[in-house]
Each structure stands twice: as structure tokens, then as C-alpha cells.
Scaffold this motif. Structure first.
Motif, PDB file in Angstrom:
ATOM      1  N   ALA A 141       0.829  -1.215   0.000  1.00 57.82           N
ATOM      2  CA  ALA A 141       0.000   0.000   0.000  1.00 57.82           C
ATOM      3  C   ALA A 141       0.859   1.260   0.000  1.00 57.82           C
ATOM      4  O   ALA A 141       0.566   2.212  -0.731  1.00 57.82           O
ATOM      5  CB  ALA A 141      -0.932  -0.001   1.212  1.00 57.82           C
ATOM      6  N   TYR A 142       1.922   1.286   0.773  1.00 53.40           N
ATOM      7  CA  TYR A 142       2.753   2.484   0.849  1.00 53.40           C
ATOM      8  C   TYR A 142       3.601   2.663  -0.408  1.00 53.40           C
ATOM      9  O   TYR A 142       3.857   3.784  -0.834  1.00 53.40           O
ATOM     10  CB  TYR A 142       3.624   2.467   2.104  1.00 53.40           C
ATOM     11  N   THR A 143       4.010   1.547  -0.997  1.00 54.19           N
ATOM     12  CA  THR A 143       4.723   1.634  -2.280  1.00 54.19           C
ATOM     13  C   THR A 143       3.786   2.205  -3.344  1.00 54.19           C
ATOM     14  O   THR A 143       4.162   3.105  -4.102  1.00 54.19           O
ATOM     15  CB  THR A 143       5.246   0.246  -2.714  1.00 54.19           C
ATOM     16  N   GLY A 144       2.557   1.695  -3.382  1.00 53.94           N
ATOM     17  CA  GLY A 144       1.557   2.206  -4.330  1.00 53.94           C
ATOM     18  C   GLY A 144       1.243   3.670  -4.081  1.00 53.94           C
ATOM     19  O   GLY A 144       1.087   4.451  -5.027  1.00 53.94           O
ATOM     20  N   ALA A 145       1.175   4.059  -2.809  1.00 59.25           N
ATOM     21  CA  ALA A 145       0.898   5.459  -2.457  1.00 59.25           C
ATOM     22  C   ALA A 145       1.982   6.380  -2.998  1.00 59.25           C
ATOM     23  O   ALA A 145       1.695   7.443  -3.556  1.00 59.25           O
ATOM     24  CB  ALA A 145       0.800   5.611  -0.936  1.00 59.25           C
ATOM     25  N   PHE A 146       3.237   5.958  -2.849  1.00 58.82           N
ATOM     26  CA  PHE A 146       4.334   6.774  -3.345  1.00 58.82           C
ATOM     27  C   PHE A 146       4.289   6.884  -4.875  1.00 58.82           C
ATOM     28  O   PHE A 146       4.402   7.979  -5.429  1.00 58.82           O
ATOM     29  CB  PHE A 146       5.686   6.212  -2.904  1.00 58.82           C
ATOM     30  N   LEU A 147       4.106   5.756  -5.556  1.00 55.42           N
ATOM     31  CA  LEU A 147       4.074   5.756  -7.026  1.00 55.42           C
ATOM     32  C   LEU A 147       2.926   6.612  -7.562  1.00 55.42           C
ATOM     33  O   LEU A 147       3.083   7.367  -8.518  1.00 55.42           O
ATOM     34  CB  LEU A 147       3.944   4.320  -7.563  1.00 55.42           C
ATOM     35  N   TRP A 148       1.771   6.495  -6.928  1.00 52.29           N
ATOM     36  CA  TRP A 148       0.581   7.236  -7.345  1.00 52.29           C
ATOM     37  C   TRP A 148       0.783   8.740  -7.159  1.00 52.29           C
ATOM     38  O   TRP A 148       0.565   9.524  -8.082  1.00 52.29           O
ATOM     39  CB  TRP A 148      -0.606   6.731  -6.537  1.00 52.29           C
ATOM     40  N   GLY A 149       1.213   9.139  -5.963  1.00 49.97           N
ATOM     41  CA  GLY A 149       1.447  10.563  -5.691  1.00 49.97           C
ATOM     42  C   GLY A 149       2.524  11.134  -6.601  1.00 49.97           C
ATOM     43  O   GLY A 149       2.356  12.212  -7.180  1.00 49.97           O
ATOM     44  N   PHE A 150       3.623  10.402  -6.754  1.00 53.28           N
ATOM     45  CA  PHE A 150       4.719  10.842  -7.613  1.00 53.28           C
ATOM     46  C   PHE A 150       4.247  11.020  -9.055  1.00 53.28           C
ATOM     47  O   PHE A 150       4.556  12.021  -9.706  1.00 53.28           O
ATOM     48  CB  PHE A 150       5.868   9.820  -7.555  1.00 53.28           C
ATOM     49  N   THR A 151       3.461  10.060  -9.551  1.00 55.29           N
ATOM     50  CA  THR A 151       2.991  10.108 -10.940  1.00 55.29           C
ATOM     51  C   THR A 151       2.172  11.358 -11.211  1.00 55.29           C
ATOM     52  O   THR A 151       2.446  12.094 -12.161  1.00 55.29           O
ATOM     53  CB  THR A 151       2.150   8.848 -11.277  1.00 55.29           C
ATOM     54  N   PHE A 152       1.169  11.628 -10.374  1.00 55.62           N
ATOM     55  CA  PHE A 152       0.253  12.729 -10.678  1.00 55.62           C
ATOM     56  C   PHE A 152       0.818  14.106 -10.335  1.00 55.62           C
ATOM     57  O   PHE A 152       0.560  15.068 -11.062  1.00 55.62           O
ATOM     58  CB  PHE A 152      -1.120  12.487 -10.039  1.00 55.62           C
ATOM     59  N   VAL A 153       1.592  14.208  -9.264  1.00 50.79           N
ATOM     60  CA  VAL A 153       2.220  15.505  -8.955  1.00 50.79           C
ATOM     61  C   VAL A 153       3.233  15.843 -10.050  1.00 50.79           C
ATOM     62  O   VAL A 153       3.275  16.972 -10.552  1.00 50.79           O
ATOM     63  CB  VAL A 153       2.875  15.501  -7.554  1.00 50.79           C
TER      64      VAL A 153
END
Length: 196
Positions: free
Chosen positions: A140-152
Motif C-alpha cells: 500500500a505504501y509503495t503504491g501510495a508513493f508511485l501514485w502521488g509521484f505520478t500525478f504531482v
């Protein structure tokens, strides 16, 4: 939408981004991708800094997914065990679901952020299936980082054209939701056939 985000950033700064993302992931209807892309646009403008924006996105997503897991853990399984038999959810079916989730759950938790509707449910489903919090947190935390990084980063790179994301999300989100419901129904029917 932009006025609300501008107000949020002006009054609460990075903390406001965290709070909105926590609410959005728990299930409050917030267009999270648009929010993150707009945050990236504000980085492009120089209103926000890139690294604190990424950290805010990560902390908000991490907080939201953890809270969702806690809610599912605390209230989900006890409610299913109490009321499940009344709607034909037996202990045997719960055990089969747990085994299935052990196989596909980690991938679903990791990529679920990128699928509207799915990111809101993965933590609840993980908790309901007694998926350990340690394992859950890794994915979940790996996905959170990838998701936030992608859209920001996307909003930052698009610059003045960040509204393209807003346009496509607004225009096609209903089609995407219908497709997800249709796909979920097919998967559910397949799953029911498999466990019966």
C-alpha cells in the motif's frame, strides 16, 4: 475546483493536501488525481515546492489507506461474521476469499490507487481477509508513493496544460466507473462460480 484547492493551499498549505487525500482515500468523493495534478501545476507555478508536495501526497495517501484498513479490520469482519450467514456468506466462503486475496491481493493493493473506486476498497478488503498489516503496508505504501509521484510530476510537467487531465477525468470518469462496475460484476460472478 481550482478555487477550492487554492483556498485549501492558501489557508492550510501542505497539511491541507494531506487532509483532503486522507478523506478521499477513505471514501469521501474527492477527485484525487485532479487534486494531485493541480498540486503539480502549483509546483510548476512556484507556489508550492516539489519535494514537500510529494511528501504531502505520500503522507495523505498513506494515512487514508491506513485508516481504511483500520476501519475494515475493526468493524468489517465482525459484521460479516455476525450478519454473513443471513446472506449466505459462510465461514467456508470467507476462507476461500482469504486464499484468493493472498494470491491477487498484493498486486491489487499496489496498483489499486490508479483505478478510481478500487483504491477506496482495497484496504477494506485486505482487512476483511485478515491480510497482515505489515504485508499490506509494504504494497500500500509503495503504491501510495508511485501514485502521488505520478500525478504531482504529471501536473508539474504539463505546466499550463494541466487542465488536460481535469478535462479527461471529468469527461470519461463516468464511462470508467461503468466499466469498473461491469468488470467487477463479471469477476464477482466468476468468483462465486469458483467457490460454489
Amino acid at each position: 475546483m481550482e478555487q477550492h484547492i487554492d483556498y485549501l493551499i492558501a489557508h492550510f498549505g501542505y497539511f491541507g493536501i494531506i487532509i483532503v487525500l486522507i478523506g478521499g482515500i477513505v471514501g469521501i468523493p474527492v477527485p484525487d488525481e485532479v487534486l494531485l495534478t493541480y498540486v503539480g501545476y502549483k509546483v510548476f507555478q512556484g507556489t508550492l515546492s516539489y519535494i514537500p508536495s510529494l511528501l504531502s501526497a505520500f503522507v495523505g495517501a498513506m494515512g487514508g489507506i491506513s485508516l481504511s484498513y483500520y476501519i475494515g479490520y475493526k468493524f468489517g469482519l465482525p459484521l460479516i461474521r455476525k450478519f454473513g450467514p443471513k446472506i449466505h456468506i459462510t465461514e467456508k466462503k470467507i476462507n476461500r476469499t482469504q486464499k484468493l486475496f493472498l494470491k491477487v491481493g498484493p498486486v491489487l493493493i499496489l496498483i489499486g490507487y490508479f483505478i478510481p473506486g478500487v483504491r477506496h476498497l482495497t484496504a477494506y478488503v485486505a482487512a476483511l481477509n485478515s491480510f497482515s498489516f505489515k504485508k499490506f503496508a509494504v504494497f500500500a505504501y509503495t503504491g501510495a508513493f508511485l501514485w502521488g509521484f505520478t500525478f504531482v510530476t504529471l501536473g508539474r510537467k504539463l505546466g499550463e496544460n494541466w487542465a488536460i487531465v481535469d478535462f479527461y477525468v471529468s469527461k470519461y470518469s463516468m464511462y470508467l466507473i461503468v466499466f469498473i462496475i461491469f468488470l467487477s460484476s463479471i469477476l464477482f460472478l466468476f468468483w462465486r462460480k469458483k467457490i460454489n
